[in-house]
Design an enzyme around this catalytic site. Structure first.
Site, short mmCIF file in Angstrom:
data_model
loop_
_atom_site.label_atom_id
_atom_site.label_comp_id
_atom_site.label_asym_id
_atom_site.label_seq_id
_atom_site.Cartn_x
_atom_site.Cartn_y
_atom_site.Cartn_z
N ASP A 400 43.27 32.61 47.61
CA ASP A 400 42.22 32.98 46.67
C ASP A 400 42.75 33.97 45.66
O ASP A 400 42.95 35.15 45.98
CB ASP A 400 41.04 33.58 47.44
CG ASP A 400 39.88 33.97 46.55
OD1 ASP A 400 39.87 33.60 45.37
OD2 ASP A 400 38.96 34.66 47.05
N GLU A 437 37.24 37.86 38.09
CA GLU A 437 36.23 37.11 38.85
C GLU A 437 35.82 37.87 40.09
O GLU A 437 34.64 37.87 40.47
CB GLU A 437 36.79 35.73 39.22
CG GLU A 437 35.79 34.80 39.89
CD GLU A 437 35.76 34.88 41.41
OE1 GLU A 437 34.97 34.15 42.04
OE2 GLU A 437 36.53 35.68 41.98
N GLU A 438 36.79 38.49 40.75
CA GLU A 438 36.51 39.13 42.03
C GLU A 438 35.50 40.27 41.90
O GLU A 438 34.77 40.57 42.84
CB GLU A 438 37.80 39.66 42.67
CG GLU A 438 38.82 38.59 43.03
CD GLU A 438 38.36 37.69 44.16
OE1 GLU A 438 37.20 37.80 44.61
OE2 GLU A 438 39.17 36.85 44.61
#
Length: 749
Positions: A400, A437-438
């Site tokens: 990820d 994004e995280e």
């Protein structure tokens, strides 16, 4: 052949010009006339054969290579070595958004795309990111017992090739956690959802002012901390229980990374606690780059916002969580709340253990960078097929998100090779590498907000892959329903990497594993489908349960090479189906959407919603009526599409071109009609009336989310006003479905 064709035309012209003043003979004799003479008949048949051959030759010479041939070629161009090389390069260092290492990763992606001769650009934004300034945690087990000071460190292992780089990993924390110090007794809250707090209340356990200890496994961390705050907790700790992340076997006999895929005892799952999407300082509008002026919320406004967690919180390891469990008293927790084999008996508290927790955060404006490459369409450059993946990671990010980044770059390499063979898409393809994004889907959200109107009028679809490979388990697609048939068709074309005798379709979809929906807010499709209303998908290969090192130090290239995808053939298979779907959407003359699937899905979803409200004093008939309208409109446009495709022979006429464009516009814009400018009640950013995350689980999937929330509220309050609001939400959902039907139908009322 062209010269011969031109020569024959000249001959015909000469024949037509000769014999002036005489009775001219027709160039082609009628069948009746030809039949009167054997010689004439033979001449007629010979000429007819020659003419047909010339026409066929002309079409063969003029016709471009069919897109399907390029699509077949695309599937042969996958490279395991390329995917592996990209992943290794991207994961040499931890690369959290806003850091120098992540800027280097952005440059790597830009350079890789630019080397393929694609025009590239970088779009920066200055956004609010959150980092830890200070953390500490200690346990007092009781009077006369020594305090236990936790190191809060994830340990490397002997021979770890990334041990030196691990020093760059940001200390374990929750982004946007509240800052402060708390010393209080501990209460154990299982997985931290609302039903767990209801159980504690039933046992007379008061959470107010306490430190909640909960474990990952049911809902996401921001929902867990929100629930703790809602129950009155002063602080929260969330740990990775060995039962869920440590692997099978009794304590002392378990194997973990690097000897198996499981999370080591010191492993910690980090994350974000911001309950929203995009830059926290610019909710509902786009941010801007450094040096530019844009409206922002102040830190004081943010601190008072419901989107912020409001209490200090920390993630801790399974080992630390178990240490705290051993010091707790109170009633024994229910069996389903207990740990795995060899774990201590879990008790709910409160106390006698007292935790002293301090967290000080550093919220700061930092620059993030979205990277783009554009492959301009030949016939419809103003129609966009968008593929995207985020690049930033909490640590090394081998699964990820950079398994997805590697797959996306591998797709780009294949498309470059197709260009060299003469291919060019009918519609424009945009390749996107998102940042931050995280933290809160920030990069994709800011870009979508900034370009909302253009995307709303031009985007065909958004195709997301966050994680391309978890491990074994097959293809795992989720999408808005008009993409279902296309996903099935593409998956039939790609062999299953774990069993090449079967296709991805054979291995997964045909075996009753349904395509799920893009409703949660867990990754970058959110802004496209839930804010703008663009048909979207997200897919991966393998099961999340096969990836216990999620968001931890151990998500590195070694883990992927040993356990996730040793041969990198799963990366290539995922890239193949992802890229093929993009090619079909970009190249098919008529967009391959099927809204009959959408209508069927809504029939089933409405039954589920209605079953959740038996005997309610409201009517679902407006919703049922609107779905029947959608079924009718979807069938109509599917018939029109098939009729137009059947008229394929011959050169395109202006009338056909306009008709194709008109049908495509209806197919493209129907998803937009499911949105509502006001958004969901209490959640205005979520504008999609059919699919959105649950208001109790930011990653959860709910159809008709406004109706579902209104049912829960009405059942809880049981007032005339709450039932009126539920009926209102049913009408809102019905209006959205009716609007989509009208767009598909293509006629004004």
């Amino acid at each position: 052949m062209l010269d011969q064709l031109r020569g024959n035309i000249s001959v015909k012209q000469t024949l037509n010009m000769s014999g002036r003043g005489k009775q001219q003979q027709p160039l082609l004799l009628s069948p009746a006339h030809a039949a009167g003479s054997g010689m004439g008949r033979r001449r007629y048949l010979t000429f007819l054969v020659i003419a047909m051959a010339l026409v066929a030759s002309y079409h063969l010479l003029q016709a471009p290579t069919p897109p399907s041939r390029y699509h077949a070629l695309f599937l042969t161009l996958g490279s395991n070595n390329s995917a592996s090389a990209h992943l290794r390069a991207l994961t040499l260092r931890p690369h959290v958004a806003g850091t120098e290492a992540n800027a280097a990763a952005a440059e790597y992606v830009r350079a890789a795309l630019s080397s393929l001769s694609f025009p590239t650009r970088v779009t920066p934004y200055s956004v609010l990111l959150s980092y830890p300034a200070h953390r500490s945690l200690s346990l007092s087990a009781g009077p006369g017992l020594p305090n236990n000071f936790f190191s809060l460190v994830q340990e490397t292992y002997s021979g770890d090739p990334y041990a030196a780089a691990a020093a760059e990993v940001i200390p374990t924390y929750f982004a946007y956690s509240g800052s402060g110090s708390v010393a209080a007794e501990v209460v154990y809250a299982n997985y931290g959802d609302k039903s767990d707090y209801a159980y504690l209340a039933s046992q007379g356990v008061d959470v107010a002012g306490k430190v909640v200890l909960a474990r990952y496994g049911d809902i996401h961390c921001e929902d867990m901390v929100r629930n703790a705050r809602g129950a009155g907790a002063a602080a929260a700790l969330i740990y990775t229980d060995a039962k869920d992340f440590g692997g099978p076997g009794a304590k002392g006999k378990r194997k973990w990374f690097p000897n198996s895929r499981w999370l080591p005892p010191s492993g910690v799952q980090v994350g974000t606690l911001y309950y929203g999407n995009g830059d926290p300082t610019t909710p509902m509008w786009p941010s801007c780059a450094v040096g530019e002026d844009c409206e922002r919320l102040s830190m004081e406004e943010l601190d008072g916002s419901e989107a912020m967690p409001g209490i200090p919180a920390l993630p801790v390891s399974g080992r630390d969580g178990e240490t705290i469990q051993k010091a707790m008293g109170g009633g024994v927790a229910p069996p389903e709340w207990q740990g795995g084999e060899g774990a201590p008996v879990y008790r709910i508290g409160p106390g006698p253990a007292v935790l002293n927790l301090t967290y000080i955060g550093n919220e700061t404006l930092a620059t993030i960078e979205n990277v783009f490459a554009v492959i301009e369409g030949r016939e419809e450059p103003d129609r966009y097929v968008i593929i995207g993946n985020h690049r930033d990671a909490w640590t090394f990010g081998a699964v990820d998100p950079n398994s997805g980044t590697a797959a996306m770059l591998e797709i780009a390499e294949r498309l470059s090779k197709l260009e060299k063979k003469g291919w060019r898409p009918r519609r424009t393809i945009i390749v996107c590498s998102w940042d931050a994004e995280e933290f809160a889907l920030i990069g994709s959200t800011e870009w979508a907000e900034e370009n909302m109107d253009i995307l709303g009028s031009r985007a065909i679809a958004y195709l997301n892959v966050d994680i391309s490979v978890f491990g074994p388990g097959g293809l795992m697609p989720r999408a808005t329903p008009q993409l279902d048939e296309l996903i099935k068709e593409a998956s039939r074309m790609v062999p299953d990497p774990d069993d090449p005798s079967r296709t991805l379709y054979d291995a997964v979809i045909r075996n009753d594993r349904p395509i799920t929906r893009v409703a949660g807010a867990g990754t970058d499709f959110a802004a496209f489908v839930q804010y703008i209303g663009i048909p979207s998908l997200d897919m991966s290969y393998g099961l999340f349960s096969e990836y216990p090192v999620y968001h931890s130090l151990y998500d590195d290239y070694v883990w992927m090479e040993r356990f996730g995808d040793p041969l990198f053939h799963r990366h290539v298979a995922l890239a193949s189906v992802w890229g093929l779907i993009a090619l079909r959407l970009a190249d098919d003359e008529i967009i391959p959407f099927n809204y009959v699937s959408y209508a069927s899905e809504l029939v089933e979803s409405s039954k589920v919603v209605e079953d959740g409200c038996p005997g309610c004093p409201i009517s679902f008939s407006p919703l049922h009526k609107s779905i029947k309208q959608l079924e009718k409109a979807a069938t109509k446009i599917l018939t029109e599409k098939k009729m137009l495709q059947a008229e394929k022979w011959g050169l395109n006429t202006r009338e056909r071109t306009l008709k194709v464009r008109e049908i495509n516009d209806r197919l493209m814009m129907a998803e937009r009609a499911f949105t509502n400018r006001e958004g969901l009640a209490g959640r205005p950013w979520y504008k999609h009336m059919i699919y959105a995350s649950s208001d109790q689980d930011d990653w959860g999937t709910k159809a008709f989310p406004g109706i579902v929330s209104a049912i829960a509220n009405a059942n809880k309050l049981n007032t005339s006003e709450s039932w009126r609001l539920l009926q209102h939400e049913i009408y809102r959902g019905a209006r959205a479905v009716s609007k989509a039907s009208a767009v598909l139908d293509g006629r004004l009322t």
